[in-house]
Design an enzyme around this catalytic site. Structure first.
Site, short mmCIF file in Angstrom:
data_model
loop_
_atom_site.label_atom_id
_atom_site.label_comp_id
_atom_site.label_asym_id
_atom_site.label_seq_id
_atom_site.Cartn_x
_atom_site.Cartn_y
_atom_site.Cartn_z
N TYR A 141 0.86 -1.19 0.00
CA TYR A 141 0.00 0.00 0.00
C TYR A 141 0.89 1.23 0.00
O TYR A 141 1.72 1.40 0.90
CB TYR A 141 -0.84 0.05 1.27
CG TYR A 141 -2.04 -0.86 1.27
CD1 TYR A 141 -3.29 -0.38 0.89
CD2 TYR A 141 -1.93 -2.19 1.66
CE1 TYR A 141 -4.40 -1.21 0.90
CE2 TYR A 141 -3.04 -3.03 1.67
CZ TYR A 141 -4.26 -2.53 1.28
OH TYR A 141 -5.36 -3.34 1.30
N HIS A 160 -16.15 -4.29 -1.00
CA HIS A 160 -14.73 -4.60 -0.93
C HIS A 160 -14.42 -5.70 0.07
O HIS A 160 -14.69 -5.57 1.26
CB HIS A 160 -13.94 -3.34 -0.59
CG HIS A 160 -12.46 -3.53 -0.58
ND1 HIS A 160 -11.74 -3.73 -1.73
CD2 HIS A 160 -11.57 -3.60 0.42
CE1 HIS A 160 -10.47 -3.89 -1.43
NE2 HIS A 160 -10.33 -3.82 -0.13
#
Ligand SMILES: *[C@@H]1O[C@H](CO)[C@@H](O)[C@H](O)[C@H]1NC(C)=O
Ligand SMILES: *[C@@H]1O[C@H](CO)[C@@H](O)[C@H](O)[C@H]1NC(C)=O
Ligand SMILES: *[C@@H]1O[C@H](CO)[C@@H](O)[C@H](O)[C@H]1NC(C)=O
Ligand SMILES: *[C@@H]1O[C@H](CO)[C@@H](O)[C@H](O)[C@H]1NC(C)=O
Length: 557
Positions: free
Chosen positions: A200, A378
């Site tokens: 990330y 998600h």
């Protein structure tokens, strides 16, 4: 035109209005270049119905169809109009390029037929899945729509008054191309993507300086490496975040507190345009605000030496729309100390996150009705289904999103078939179903791709100052004795939920003792024949009656 319709003409301006006013017909496309033929539509996932409204600048007959090839061959057609004898309407089927024949089974219901100001407005409905072989099978794929119309009420050859356009009715993404489009791009520049499966990257930055408030109306991905960029989220930051940085996320930096989703993109998605009466607010008073762009890189082959410059392109305008858009994050709180695991070797394990909107009033008062128009679901790799139940007074009234075939590699914002109203006090329950048959250890809730998530981002208007509403089961109350999988599932479902509500300043409020309600079965996609004891006049008369009544009420007030 019958005289009593003249009276209605003033009202039609808003009864046939666009996005904002008609929650049941949120989508609109002109089917021709001259903008003479306009189609609005919407659908109801629970009832399994799709409603169309065809408006044509003609007082003659009008026709609309769903066609395998874009012409009349084997097309499923409806035709109707308002003639000297009142309204007429029927379901037809065309074998070829000849006058279509009336279907034996009439699968479409006329809801209203109005002729006004040189236009014919025909509103009709059918089951998304009908039982008639001759009806077109509507799927979430682009479908060739055809239209034709005449200048009189004698249905006959249309000459050049016909056309075709391809539209994805069930998965519609509007796309306008304003001539003076202004945009800016928020992206990372030449960052090194490490040779790790999950990475990330976070870039905390300011937007270009806009002294006045503007609205973002279109978000487009700008991706350099389609094979590894998995999803991107843009968050706004609380005011104590006031330094830019560009590095790995969730390392304890101040920008980890930026948790109000502003825009998003998921793998498989394209550009995303907001409803025409809404925009994401930027600039003006909040122009010194920082934003965090988070890019999730999924690099399963652990490739080395990739430098990437990807991000989001945001189109904005100074012509402010009616409403500010908000994004509410719901589901299972993704981070935190209280870990709980999804057991290994489970074929179907359910996790639940609840959002009790009755708690909102403790942070924001008064709370308006929230109009939800899109959702992004998600989970990570073990996710198989995500369903978002909508409850009122303890009973489920709808779904705010359902994906029965969740695919990690296909996560796009989905427009709902109608705009759904979440009233103060309603509850939202996000249910995620996981399959961990191929795993040998517990899967934890967390940020890594091999951890799990269970989130639904709800896009709604008007925006309120609440960014997330999530929960976690209070696992401290779980006795440590190892339970069998089924038993463990029911233990988890019955644990009280700890609820976390956070606002744009990123402070959390915590509430205990929420509970998980049972989410109803997803309505089965069985075929339904529409009841067609065709009542052409009565149904719209009823509707008109309602309009007149409400006008009277307005007049009295
Ligand atoms: C269609 O009719 C409406 C209402 O009379 C009018 O406002 C519009 O300009 C017409 N459109 C075209 C393309 O003629
Ligand atoms: C990124 O790399 C490209 C190609 O090497 C270069 O042209 C560009 O200037 C770099 N951008 C930045 C911001 O360093
Ligand atoms: C939330 O943040 C604001 C601004 O930083 C602060 O004034 C307020 O006291 C905080 N509220 C809570 C409940 O912590
Ligand atoms: C939501 O909050 C209301 C009011 O506090 C409460 O009555 C209700 O039981 C709560 N719902 C759930 C699912 O916890």
């Amino acid at each position: 035109m019958p005289p009593q319709l003249g009276f209605l003409s003033i009202l039609l301006a808003w009864t046939t209005g666009a996005w904002a006013t008609d929650h049941n017909l949120p989508f609109m496309e002109y089917l021709d270049a001259d903008r003479v033929v306009c189609l609005k539509w919407g659908f109801d996932e629970l009832q399994g119905d799709i409603t169309f409204q065809l408006t044509v600048n003609s007082t003659g007959w009008v026709g609309f169809g769903l066609s395998p090839q874009g012409n009349m061959v084997r097309a499923d057609i409806v035709m109707g109009g308002y003639g000297p004898a009142g309204s007429y309407f029927a379901d037809y089927y065309a074998e070829g390029n000849a006058m279509p024949l009336k279907d034996e089974e009439q699968s479409y219901n006329l809801l209203s037929m109005i002729e006004n100001d040189g236009q014919t407005i025909m509103t009709f409905q059918r089951s998304i899945k009908t039982c008639d072989e001759k009806d077109f099978h509507i799927t979430p794929q682009p479908i060739k729509l055809i239209y034709a119309y005449g200048v009189t009420d004698d249905i006959g050859y249309h000459r050049s008054r016909r056309g075709t356009k391809e539209v994805n009715l069930l998965n519609y993404m509007p796309r306008s191309n304003p001539p003076d489009a202004k945009y800016f791009t928020l992206k990372v520049e030449n960052i090194t993507v490490p040779s790790k499966k999950t990475y990330y990257h976070c870039k905390v930055m300011q937007l270009p300086d806009l002294p006045k408030k503007h609205h973002i109306y279109l978000v487009e991905p700008d991706i350099e490496h389609l094979d590894i960029v998995h999803h991107m989220l843009l968050y706004h930051c609380p005011s104590f975040v006031n330094e830019p940085y560009d590095k790995q996320c969730y390392m304890g930096d101040v920008g980890d507190a930026c948790f109000g989703v502003v825009a998003s993109w998921g793998v498989g998605g394209g550009a995303y345009e907001l409803p025409e009466n809404t925009g994401i607010p930027i600039g003006g008073e909040s122009s010194d605000r920082f934003y965090r762009l988070e890019i999730h890189y999924n690099n399963p082959q652990e490739k080395e030496g990739i430098t990437d410059s990807s991000g989001l392109r945001l189109y904005y305008t100074d012509k402010l729309r009616q409403h500010d858009v908000g994004v509410l994050t719901t589901g299972v709180l993704p981070v935190g100390q209280m870990q709980y695991g999804i057991p290994p070797r489970a074929t179907q394990f359910h996790s639940y996150g609840i959002c009790n909107t009755s708690l909102f009033s403790q942070l924001v008062n008064p709370i308006p009705d929230l109009q939800v128009f899109s959702v992004l679901l998600h989970t990570h790799l073990a996710g198989r289904k995500v369903r978002v139940g909508h409850f009122r007074n303890g009973k489920q009234i709808d779904f705010l999103g359902v994906n029965e075939n969740y695919d990690f590699d296909m996560q796009e914002i989905v427009n709902l078939g109608s705009i759904k109203t979440v009233k103060p006090g309603d509850e939202i329950i996000v249910e995620c179903t996981y399959n961990t048959e191929d795993r040998t250890k517990d899967t934890l809730m967390g940020l890594s791709t091999t951890d799990e998530m269970c989130l639904a981002f709800l896009f709604y208007y008007p925006a309120v100052d609440i960014t997330s509403c999530t929960s976690r089961p209070n696992t401290l109350l779980l006795s440590t004795t190892t339970a069998q999988p089924d038993e463990y599932q029911s233990l988890m479902n019955n644990l009280p939920q700890i609820q976390y509500i956070s606002d744009a300043r990123s402070n959390y409020s915590v509430y205990r003792d929420g509970m998980v309600r049972e989410v109803m079965k997803t309505p089965a996609a069985v075929c339904k024949s529409t009841n067609t004891a065709s009542r052409p006049c009565s149904s719209w008369m009823l509707k008109a009656g309602g309009i007149i009544l409400s006008l009277l009420l307005v007049a009295l007030m």
